[in-house]
Design an enzyme around this catalytic site. Structure first.
Site, PDB file in Angstrom:
ATOM      1  N   ASP A  95      -6.508  -6.763   4.165  1.00  0.00           N
ATOM      2  CA  ASP A  95      -7.633  -6.131   3.465  1.00  0.00           C
ATOM      3  C   ASP A  95      -8.550  -7.211   2.892  1.00  0.00           C
ATOM      4  O   ASP A  95      -9.768  -7.179   3.065  1.00  0.00           O
ATOM      5  CB  ASP A  95      -7.088  -5.236   2.342  1.00  0.00           C
ATOM      6  CG  ASP A  95      -8.191  -4.556   1.551  1.00  0.00           C
ATOM      7  OD1 ASP A  95      -9.140  -4.056   2.177  1.00  0.00           O
ATOM      8  OD2 ASP A  95      -8.105  -4.548   0.308  1.00  0.00           O
TER       9      ASP A  95
ATOM     10  N   LYS B 154       3.070 -15.147   2.888  1.00  0.00           N
ATOM     11  CA  LYS B 154       3.253 -15.837   1.609  1.00  0.00           C
ATOM     12  C   LYS B 154       4.757 -16.078   1.474  1.00  0.00           C
ATOM     13  O   LYS B 154       5.406 -15.707   0.489  1.00  0.00           O
ATOM     14  CB  LYS B 154       2.679 -14.982   0.459  1.00  0.00           C
ATOM     15  CG  LYS B 154       2.619 -15.687  -0.897  1.00  0.00           C
ATOM     16  CD  LYS B 154       1.580 -16.796  -0.992  1.00  0.00           C
ATOM     17  CE  LYS B 154       1.707 -17.541  -2.313  1.00  0.00           C
ATOM     18  NZ  LYS B 154       0.786 -18.698  -2.410  1.00  0.00           N
TER      19      LYS B 154
ATOM     20  N   TYR C 179       0.820  -1.212   0.000  1.00  0.00           N
ATOM     21  CA  TYR C 179       0.000   0.000   0.000  1.00  0.00           C
ATOM     22  C   TYR C 179       0.857   1.266   0.000  1.00  0.00           C
ATOM     23  O   TYR C 179       0.454   2.290  -0.534  1.00  0.00           O
ATOM     24  CB  TYR C 179      -0.893   0.045   1.254  1.00  0.00           C
ATOM     25  CG  TYR C 179      -2.236  -0.596   1.095  1.00  0.00           C
ATOM     26  CD1 TYR C 179      -2.360  -1.936   0.755  1.00  0.00           C
ATOM     27  CD2 TYR C 179      -3.401   0.139   1.323  1.00  0.00           C
ATOM     28  CE1 TYR C 179      -3.611  -2.522   0.645  1.00  0.00           C
ATOM     29  CE2 TYR C 179      -4.644  -0.445   1.214  1.00  0.00           C
ATOM     30  CZ  TYR C 179      -4.744  -1.768   0.870  1.00  0.00           C
ATOM     31  OH  TYR C 179      -5.983  -2.339   0.765  1.00  0.00           O
TER      32      TYR C 179
ATOM     33  N   ASP D 216     -12.391  -8.788   4.515  1.00  0.00           N
ATOM     34  CA  ASP D 216     -13.652  -8.790   3.758  1.00  0.00           C
ATOM     35  C   ASP D 216     -14.238 -10.198   3.728  1.00  0.00           C
ATOM     36  O   ASP D 216     -15.447 -10.394   3.886  1.00  0.00           O
ATOM     37  CB  ASP D 216     -13.428  -8.325   2.306  1.00  0.00           C
ATOM     38  CG  ASP D 216     -13.799  -6.863   2.094  1.00  0.00           C
ATOM     39  OD1 ASP D 216     -13.622  -6.066   3.041  1.00  0.00           O
ATOM     40  OD2 ASP D 216     -14.264  -6.521   0.988  1.00  0.00           O
TER      41      ASP D 216
ATOM     42  N   ASP E   3      -3.106 -18.098   0.864  1.00  0.00           N
ATOM     43  CA  ASP E   3      -4.084 -18.825   0.037  1.00  0.00           C
ATOM     44  C   ASP E   3      -4.775 -19.902   0.866  1.00  0.00           C
ATOM     45  O   ASP E   3      -5.995 -20.086   0.811  1.00  0.00           O
ATOM     46  CB  ASP E   3      -3.438 -19.398  -1.237  1.00  0.00           C
ATOM     47  CG  ASP E   3      -2.145 -20.144  -0.982  1.00  0.00           C
ATOM     48  OD1 ASP E   3      -1.599 -20.072   0.148  1.00  0.00           O
ATOM     49  OD2 ASP E   3      -1.665 -20.834  -1.907  1.00  0.00           O
TER      50      ASP E   3
HETATM   51  C1  IPM Z   1     -10.525  -0.958   3.827  1.00  0.00           C
HETATM   52  C2  IPM Z   1     -10.719  -0.361   2.452  1.00  0.00           C
HETATM   53  C3  IPM Z   1      -9.543   0.560   2.154  1.00  0.00           C
HETATM   54  C4  IPM Z   1      -8.292  -0.312   2.124  1.00  0.00           C
HETATM   55  C5  IPM Z   1      -9.668   1.408   0.868  1.00  0.00           C
HETATM   56  C6  IPM Z   1     -10.931   2.218   0.847  1.00  0.00           C
HETATM   57  C7  IPM Z   1      -8.471   2.303   0.680  1.00  0.00           C
HETATM   58  O1  IPM Z   1     -10.857  -1.368   1.502  1.00  0.00           O
HETATM   59  O2  IPM Z   1     -10.445  -0.182   4.802  1.00  0.00           O
HETATM   60  O3  IPM Z   1     -10.464  -2.173   3.932  1.00  0.00           O
HETATM   61  O4  IPM Z   1      -7.961  -0.894   1.102  1.00  0.00           O
HETATM   62  O5  IPM Z   1      -7.646  -0.391   3.166  1.00  0.00           O
HETATM   63 MG    MG Z   2     -11.008  -3.321   2.340  1.00  0.00          MG
END
Ligand code: IPM
Ligand code: MG
Length: 356
Positions: free
Chosen positions: A246, A190, A135, A250, A222
């Protein structure tokens, strides 16, 4: 106590309004100071993170954040896109430790896309490193004309990078979190392919020597992605880098029924924090009054617990959310047969009513 309230874009203003209502209902006389951030700030001031917003966040005791981003800004140069606001806040405020709990509430077991027996009672904590990795690694860019149009560019590149102190401090945070829970930590890497993550694995292993009471397991990313949907309850605390964190957070969020339920805390070395839902700005449902405000309300509870020293008030909010769910109220994302569908404002009102 002063709280900077940065609602942002998309559903941000709607969900933050509900969390703000909940904070006001606590009667703690918090000073809530709003400021523009993300696309909203770009449209008003030409920059997604204006100095005034950053300074307000710096001067506050904590930051409550909504979400940023909208497709309509996709054509802007990267430095002006809404996402730069949250990345800039994280970097400038040193918010390296991101806590993303994934808890499956009993009432929502059936909202998960996995079989109920796989997720019932799920309670995992993802500790994501937030200010390093690909990042923020330099150099990055596109060859030929860095600011020109994408078409015709021969290549683009980003740099994956971690320093020893960056890994050490997040490892300490994760081991300490594991100590307060079931003393089991999974470090996701990884190392079989990437130097950066062989280094990560080595440094986490070194830090482990200071936490002999915590069981440490290493897992490739993975495999971790696969295990999370195969047997999520095998995990307790997971620590990983910015990019993998990240993605895995999710994934973990859907185990709980909806990403609309997941709060997060991003802390610096002094315990100062920014609190935001784990989900994004969802421009597709913005303005429709159907977004789930619970992730933001639960983020406000985390803020009370971690930054403002008000654990009892945080407990009250958590309990109020549980009771609202027990009453069968559901926003569209967590709705299932036999429950009552409510909108964003009704959900916020119901939490406030339960608090009272
Ligand atoms: C998160 C989001 C952010 C990230 C984006 C909006 C920059 O996906 O907070 O998980 O990738 O960290
Ligand atoms: Mg995110």
């Amino acid at each position: 106590m002063k709280i900077a309230v940065l609602a942002g874009d998309g559903i941000g203003p709607e969900i933050v309004a509900e969390a703000t209502k909940v904070l006001v209902a606590l009667d703690e006389h918090f000073e809530l100071e709003p400021a523009l951030v993300g696309g909203a700030a770009y449209e008003a001031h030409g920059h997604p993170l204006p100095d005034a917003t950053l300074n307000l966040a710096r001067a506050a005791d904590a930051v409550l954040f909504g979400a940023v981003g909208d497709w309509k800004f996709d054509k802007l140069e990267r430095a002006l896109r809404p996402e730069q606001a949250i990345l800039g806040l994280r970097k400038n405020l040193g918010l390296f430790a991101n806590f993303r709990p994934a808890i499956c509430y009993e009432q929502l077991t059936h909202a998960s896309s996995l079989k109920p027996e796989l997720v019932a009672g799920l309670d995992i904590l993802i500790v994501r490193e937030l200010t390093g990795d690909i990042y923020f690694g330099q150099p990055r860019g596109r060859r030929a004309a860095p600011d020109g149009p994408f078409a015709g560019q021969p290549e683009a590149f980003d740099t994956m990078r971690y320093s020893r102190p960056e890994i050490e401090r997040i490892a300490h945070v994760a081991f300490q979190a594991a100590r307060k829970r079931s003393r089991k930590l999974t470090s996701v890497d990884k190392a079989n392919v990437l130097e950066t993550f062989q280094f990560w694995k080595d440094v986490v292993t070194e830090v482990h020597a200071q936490y002999p009471d915590v069981e440490l397991e290493h897992m490739y990313v993975d495999n971790a992605a696969m295990q999370l949907v195969r047997a999520p309850k095998k995990f307790d605390v997971v620590v990983t880098g910015n990019m993998f964190g990240d993605i895995l957070s999710d994934e973990a969020s859907m185990l709980t029924g909806s990403i609309g339920m997941l709060p997060s805390a991003s802390l610096n070395e002094r315990g100062f924090g920014l609190y935001e839902p784990s989900h994004g700005s969802a421009p597709d449902i913005a303005g429709k009054g159907i977004a789930n405000p619970l992730a933001t309300i639960l983020s406000a509870a985390m803020m009370l617990r971690y930054s403002l020293g008000k654990a009892e008030q945080a407990d009250r909010i958590d309990a109020a959310v549980q009771r609202v769910l027990a009453r069968g109220l559901r926003t569209a994302d967590i709705w299932s047969e036999g429950t009552s569908r409510v909108g964003t404002v009704q959900m916020g009102d119901a939490v406030v009513a339960e608090l009272r």
